[in-house]
Design an enzyme around this catalytic site. Sequence first.
Site, PDB file in Angstrom:
ATOM      1  N   GLU A 177       6.477  60.005   0.713  1.00 40.88           N
ATOM      2  CA  GLU A 177       6.685  61.362   0.188  1.00 40.88           C
ATOM      3  C   GLU A 177       7.641  61.384  -1.003  1.00 40.88           C
ATOM      4  O   GLU A 177       8.851  61.464  -0.822  1.00 40.88           O
ATOM      5  CB  GLU A 177       7.228  62.283   1.299  1.00 40.88           C
ATOM      6  CG  GLU A 177       7.461  63.706   0.811  1.00 40.88           C
ATOM      7  CD  GLU A 177       7.937  64.670   1.905  1.00 40.88           C
ATOM      8  OE1 GLU A 177       8.100  64.242   3.060  1.00 40.88           O
ATOM      9  OE2 GLU A 177       8.152  65.842   1.584  1.00 40.88           O
ATOM     10  N   LYS A 219       2.219  61.787   0.450  1.00 37.84           N
ATOM     11  CA  LYS A 219       2.578  63.211   0.577  1.00 37.84           C
ATOM     12  C   LYS A 219       3.292  63.655  -0.691  1.00 37.84           C
ATOM     13  O   LYS A 219       4.518  63.581  -0.790  1.00 37.84           O
ATOM     14  CB  LYS A 219       3.471  63.411   1.809  1.00 37.84           C
ATOM     15  CG  LYS A 219       3.982  64.829   1.989  1.00 37.84           C
ATOM     16  CD  LYS A 219       4.518  65.053   3.389  1.00 37.84           C
ATOM     17  CE  LYS A 219       5.197  66.395   3.526  1.00 37.84           C
ATOM     18  NZ  LYS A 219       5.496  66.756   4.906  1.00 37.84           N
TER      19      LYS A 219
HETATM   20  P1  13P Z   1       7.667  71.856   3.158  1.00 35.86           P
HETATM   21  O1  13P Z   1       6.163  72.013   3.334  1.00 35.86           O
HETATM   22  O2  13P Z   1       8.449  73.011   3.681  1.00 35.86           O
HETATM   23  O3  13P Z   1       8.023  71.429   1.764  1.00 35.86           O
HETATM   24  O4  13P Z   1       8.089  70.671   4.129  1.00 35.86           O
HETATM   25  C1  13P Z   1       7.332  69.540   4.191  1.00 35.86           C
HETATM   26  C2  13P Z   1       8.194  68.380   4.456  1.00 35.86           C
HETATM   27  O5  13P Z   1       7.953  67.629   5.377  1.00 35.86           O
HETATM   28  C3  13P Z   1       9.328  68.137   3.553  1.00 35.86           C
HETATM   29  O6  13P Z   1       9.809  66.849   3.724  1.00 35.86           O
END
Ligand code: 13P
Length: 339
Positions: A177, A219
């Site tokens: 991510e 992500k």
């Molecule tokens: P949000 O969809 O609120 O951005 O959170 C996703 C997430 O896992 C952030 O690390």
Amino acid sequence: MDTDLLQQTARKMVAPGKGILAADESHPTIGKRFGALGIEASEENRRLYRQMFFCSPGIENYISGVILFDETIRQSTDDGVPFPQWMNSLGIVPGIKVDKGVKPLPGHPGETVTEGLDGLRDRLAEYFELGARFAKWRAVINIGENLPSTASVVANAHALARYAALCQEASIVPIVEPEVLMSGDHDIDTCETVTTKVLQCTFEQLQQQGVLLEGIVLKPSMVIPGSEGPVAGIKEVAQRTVRCLTSTVPASVPGITFLSGGQSDEDATSHLDAINRLGDHPWNLTFSYGRALQTTAMKTWGGKPEALESASQAFLKRARCNSAATSGTWEPSMEETAV
Ligand code: 13P
């Protein structure tokens, strides 16, 4: 490292029509969100709140996996079923947040690097025993004047790759991510340039560390203007997001699960829908939303036991709308109808 298990898990996480519920807020983050609504941030309230999501009737029709926090993976339903076991019984993959949050990057004001590599091998072994089959690590990139620096992009991408390699060694699928934050007054063009650079660097680092791309889930944030910047249309966000991913993400990655990053519930859904309306992509494109799945449900609950059922209905509605968006079949009218 069980490569068959990795690939099987990754494919399950991005199964058609389904997405991931991010319910892995750290104690300070959930404490802030509860606090704003006057809800006491006790361990039992966190368990009750998260149980409301996990036990929503039919959740398995829309949700393929749930990201848990360390406390939650050790908690159980009212009937004493450990949450990971409960999820397995529904065919939902339990996952775990393993990063230790962001810390200032030395010598680079306004920038951070994510920590948590020390001891990670041992923690992953324990989480596997507890039932986790995927993990999450969030890197954060800030856009600002002369930001991000190359140092921050490389440091964050390197940490993501080290984390991903350790996860795969433990037969746990890493969610990779790299979040480019929406905060700021930058335009969509700047976001596209930065996101492209960040993803390029991330895949270079993943390859250097020998990470199996068939056994990860990416992500990213969408390509979107800063929250104080000039507004862009839904179609433009979709087109630029797909262009950026096409130029940076190898087709061997099985799926991409977007974060919502502070977008409104409906924006997060309509952007995902528009992205999927742009036709066939080499990867499944779905959601891994935290706030965009939870905000309305949390407000509806407000800490009141008698509101748990309505909160669950509010969550299911978001899950159902986002599920439709994964095949580009969401319609604004779906927002009007009950679950
Ligand atoms: P949000 O969809 O609120 O951005 O959170 C996703 C997430 O896992 C952030 O690390």
